[in-house]
Design a protein around this motif. Sequence first.
Motif, mmCIF file in Angstrom:
data_model
loop_
_atom_site.group_PDB
_atom_site.id
_atom_site.type_symbol
_atom_site.label_atom_id
_atom_site.label_comp_id
_atom_site.label_asym_id
_atom_site.label_seq_id
_atom_site.Cartn_x
_atom_site.Cartn_y
_atom_site.Cartn_z
ATOM 1 N N SER A 156 0.830 -1.208 0.000
ATOM 2 C CA SER A 156 0.000 0.000 0.000
ATOM 3 C C SER A 156 0.865 1.260 0.000
ATOM 4 N N GLY A 203 -1.260 -5.158 0.373
ATOM 5 C CA GLY A 203 -1.793 -3.844 0.724
ATOM 6 C C GLY A 203 -2.979 -3.914 1.665
ATOM 7 N N GLU A 204 -3.303 -5.131 2.150
ATOM 8 C CA GLU A 204 -4.410 -5.262 3.113
ATOM 9 C C GLU A 204 -3.989 -4.787 4.501
ATOM 10 N N ASP A 206 -0.506 -2.398 6.497
ATOM 11 C CA ASP A 206 0.684 -1.572 6.258
ATOM 12 C C ASP A 206 1.865 -1.998 7.113
#
Length: 265
Positions: A156, A203-204, A206
């Motif tokens: 992300s 990206g689920e 950080d």
Amino acid sequence: MDYERLVSVMRRLALEAGDKIMEIYNSPEFEVKSKSDASPVTEADEAADALISEGLAEAFPQVAQVTEEQAASHGQQVSTFLIVDPLDGTKEFVQRRGDFTVNIAYVLEGVPVRGVVYAPAKGRLFYTLADGRSVEEVGPEFDKETPGVQTPITVSMPDNRGLMVVASKSHRDQATDDYIAQYGVKDMTSAGSSLKFCLVATGEADLYPRLGRTMEWDTAAGDAVLRGAGGEMVRFDDHTPFTYGKPGFENPFFIAYAPGVLLVK
């Protein structure tokens, strides 16, 4: 190393091991034993380990192999090797919670450069391609020989005012909570096994801090997938790069994260 062949072999062995594990997982009962450190080991760990280690030895006889279930392999001093955790998250497996994974990685001069993480009960399969980029292959059915749709994954762009943090399901403690409290956190999620690395890779999440004992076979495959997605892994104490091939294959505490997270010293 022929990376095309390596990735193909690691992927196939992870899927075959996953089949073996699910066969035992779905049986009415399975045997659980205790290892010398009191951690659980099941017939699924042992069956998956035999399948993977034999397959790797046959395909890459010249490459050293380290595997959790073979204590004799833990005394090696190597910097380039294959490393295996045939069933990461045995506690999740025993409690039939589904958050367990098959992990296979290739470490080159201390750096995990290729890896596969397969969560058979969740139908999620992550791995690095021959060129080092990471993908998630779309399931739930996976063909052993022919990969299906491969979705590129990338970390992300974190917002430090509201981070997504992932932490361990069965190893949360006060020190971890105190550390996380130093960040601006939007949401917390928990996951078992090396799936935590994959959540950062996709990206689920950080940030994944781990203030607890782990071994290199617990982290190498997830670390490889994370790096192939643009993520980073550092030691917790001094934020220096995380390396493999350490004495006894023991890890220090660590932080896995998306670049852009402002790490707290």
